[in-house]
Design an enzyme around this catalytic site. Structure first.
Site, PDB file in Angstrom:
ATOM      1  N   GLU A  17      16.882   9.326   3.546  1.00  0.00           N
ATOM      2  CA  GLU A  17      15.522   8.975   3.968  1.00  0.00           C
ATOM      3  C   GLU A  17      15.312   7.526   3.588  1.00  0.00           C
ATOM      4  O   GLU A  17      15.396   7.170   2.416  1.00  0.00           O
ATOM      5  CB  GLU A  17      14.503   9.896   3.288  1.00  0.00           C
ATOM      6  CG  GLU A  17      13.148   9.902   3.988  1.00  0.00           C
ATOM      7  CD  GLU A  17      12.232   8.800   3.516  1.00  0.00           C
ATOM      8  OE1 GLU A  17      12.156   7.762   4.243  1.00  0.00           O
ATOM      9  OE2 GLU A  17      11.627   8.950   2.465  1.00  0.00           O
ATOM     10  N   CYS A  39       6.916   5.367   1.610  1.00  0.00           N
ATOM     11  CA  CYS A  39       7.599   5.178   2.890  1.00  0.00           C
ATOM     12  C   CYS A  39       6.738   5.660   4.039  1.00  0.00           C
ATOM     13  O   CYS A  39       6.936   5.264   5.188  1.00  0.00           O
ATOM     14  CB  CYS A  39       8.944   5.876   2.889  1.00  0.00           C
ATOM     15  SG  CYS A  39       8.884   7.610   2.445  1.00  0.00           S
TER      16      CYS A  39
END
Length: 512
Positions: free
Chosen positions: A284, A318
């Protein structure tokens, strides 16, 4: 174990006086932590240390972590390899019980874990508690998912044969966690790998090794045996390549920056001498997330969602909103609301329960954000913020820059800080086109009414939210992971996630 999963409730500090008192007591009682390496169950202090500082008061040391060498990294991988046969053969139910016990320990130590997150990485009280709650959720959810994967799997019947499909663990995994969710993401990645029968070398973020050590201790106390989980704080630049390249490494689970994730993927693809498999990478890697506001949106709700998404945990998520893309008809009104709501945010020390925005995590992050502010001043119009705030901590004023071109650097590059770019779109079609014009595709949000179905179909994001903010994914509710350079679409906290740490075996037996 209760078979139904339910998300851990968040603490309502504003209304719960007992919780406020307990959290304050944990902060007051905190003392710096010495975190050793743990390899094969043995605690190993080293002369070389990684110092952890409080970002709101950098002269205050939160802890000291021993720093692993290449030789010690090699030993950690070998210890995990040696522990794999016994751990992998345990029934799934026993491994799941370990995770449930870990979740219970986290609940009992919630105030301590929250205090660490407040002090080590500058999370506000609410953000810290959400991090701890998510770690609990990961353990509970993955425990139940492991039981589902251990059940008999459906196959098409075939006359004259007995056929069975089972899932088995991969081997030794390297878990590399980020500093922005040093409890939840580290616990989630490690728990997923462990409950599926793999063994782990855990590399915590160098900015948050103390929180990482507490997560390790909880998993160890819950019943993960010596060697099945190894704690290895180290420099990624010095030791990272060895961990990725080692022929005994079977998979890498990584959360972090795009550039590091790409490097890991490249190195893991090379077959080393003595390596008997293709390594798996679960990654990720961040985002450049957008919130689109259409002309028929609830503008008050849209502005609130933008500000919460952009400046929650100082924009160091994020999933944070880095671009607000607003159609021309409502652009000026939304911008005015965003400015007012941003300027109303209470910025201060994370130890203060009233603080809404705190310091960024360290001096390098602060300098990076301030450098982007300078770029943004040239690329758009500064609306508010745009400066370092006084004091010893790494405080950057929440910053809004308007009239930004879709091709501007601050509209394309991940900043990971309290800086929001506001872009004007001609209409909804143009807004969605601008939102999709990115190499990333992690989260996004759409505020509007008439064109919701178009947004659902055309807005390119792994996690798309309609008429709500683009942060705050919940385990089991919003499986998390994006497209493009946001990673491998791993969908952490979802029903597909554990499959990434397993391989399938089919046994076909001819009947007499």
């Amino acid at each position: 174990m209760d078979t139904d999963f339910r998300n851990e409730p968040l603490v309502a500090f504003a209304t719960d006086a007992g919780a406020r008192a307990a959290q304050q007591a944990a902060l007051d009682a905190f003392t710096p932590v010495d975190a050793p390496l743990v390899i094969g169950g043995k605690r190993i202090p080293t002369r070389a240390k990684i110092l952890s500082h409080n970002p709101c008061a950098p002269s205050r040391i939160v802890g000291r972590a021993s720093k692993a060498s290449k030789a010690q990294a090699e030993r950690a991988i070998e210890a995990a390899h040696a522990a794999f046969p016994a751990w992998s053969r345990l029934p799934a139910g026993r491994r799941a019980d370990v995770l449930v016990r870990a979740a219970d320990l986290m609940r009992k130590r919630r105030w301590e874990l929250n205090a660490l997150l407040i002090l080590e990485v500058g999370k506000t009280w609410a953000e810290a508690d959400a991090d701890t709650a998510e770690a609990i959720d990961f353990c509970e959810f993955y425990a139940r998912e492991a039981l589902r994967y251990a059940q008999e799997q459906p196959l098409t019947p075939f006359a004259g044969e007995r056929n069975r499909l089972t899932y088995q663990p991969l081997g030794v995994g390297i878990v590399i966690s980020p500093w922005n969710f040093p409890c939840a993401i580290l616990a989630g990645m490690a728990a997923a790998a462990l409950v599926t029968g793999n063994t782990v070398v855990m590399k915590p973020a160098s900015v948050a090794p103390v929180t990482g050590f507490r997560v390790f201790e909880i998993l160890e106390e819950a019943g993960v045996p010596a060697g099945a989980l190894n704690f290895l704080p180290c420099s990624g630049g010095e030791v990272g390549d060895l961990l990725i390249d080692h022929p005994l490494t079977r998979f890498v689970s990584f959360t972090g920056s795009r550039d590091v994730g790409v490097r890991i993927n490249e190195r893991a693809a090379r077959v080393q001498q003595g390596q008997a498999w293709l390594k798996r990478v679960v990654a990720e890697m961040g985002g450049k997330d957008a919130i689109v506001v259409d002309e028929d949106a609830d503008l008050e709700a849209a502005a609130t969602g933008i500000v919460q998404s952009a400046f929650g945990y100082q924009g160091q998520k994020c999933s944070a909103c880095s671009r607000a893309i607003v159609v021309d008809k409502v652009y000026d009104r939304v911008l005015a609301l965003v400015q007012a709501k941003t300027e109303a945010l209470r910025v201060g020390d994370a130890r203060d329960p009233l603080t809404q925005v705190s310091a960024v995590v360290d001096d390098r992050q602060m300098e990076k954000v301030l450098a982007y502010v300078k770029v943004g001043r040239r690329e758009g119009r500064l609306v508010t913020g745009g400066r370092r705030l006084p004091g010893d901590g790494y405080f950057v004023a929440p910053t809004v820059i308007a009239d930004v071109s879709p091709k501007a650097r601050i509209a394309r590059e991940e900043i990971f800080g309290p800086l929001l770019a506001v872009l004007r779109a001609k209409d909804c079609d143009d807004a969605i086109r601008i939102a999709n014009d990115s190499e990333y595709g992690l989260t996004g949000a759409f505020y509007g009414r008439a064109r919701i179905e178009r947004a659902k179909e055309e807005f390119r994001a792994g996690n798309l939210y309609i008429n709500r903010k683009c942060t705050g994914a919940l385990v089991g509710v919003h499986p998390f992971g994006g497209f493009g350079m946001s990673g491998t679409n791993s969908k952490a906290g979802g029903r597909d996630y554990l499959r990434l740490f397993l391989e399938a075996k089919v046994v076909s037996e001819k009947l007499a």
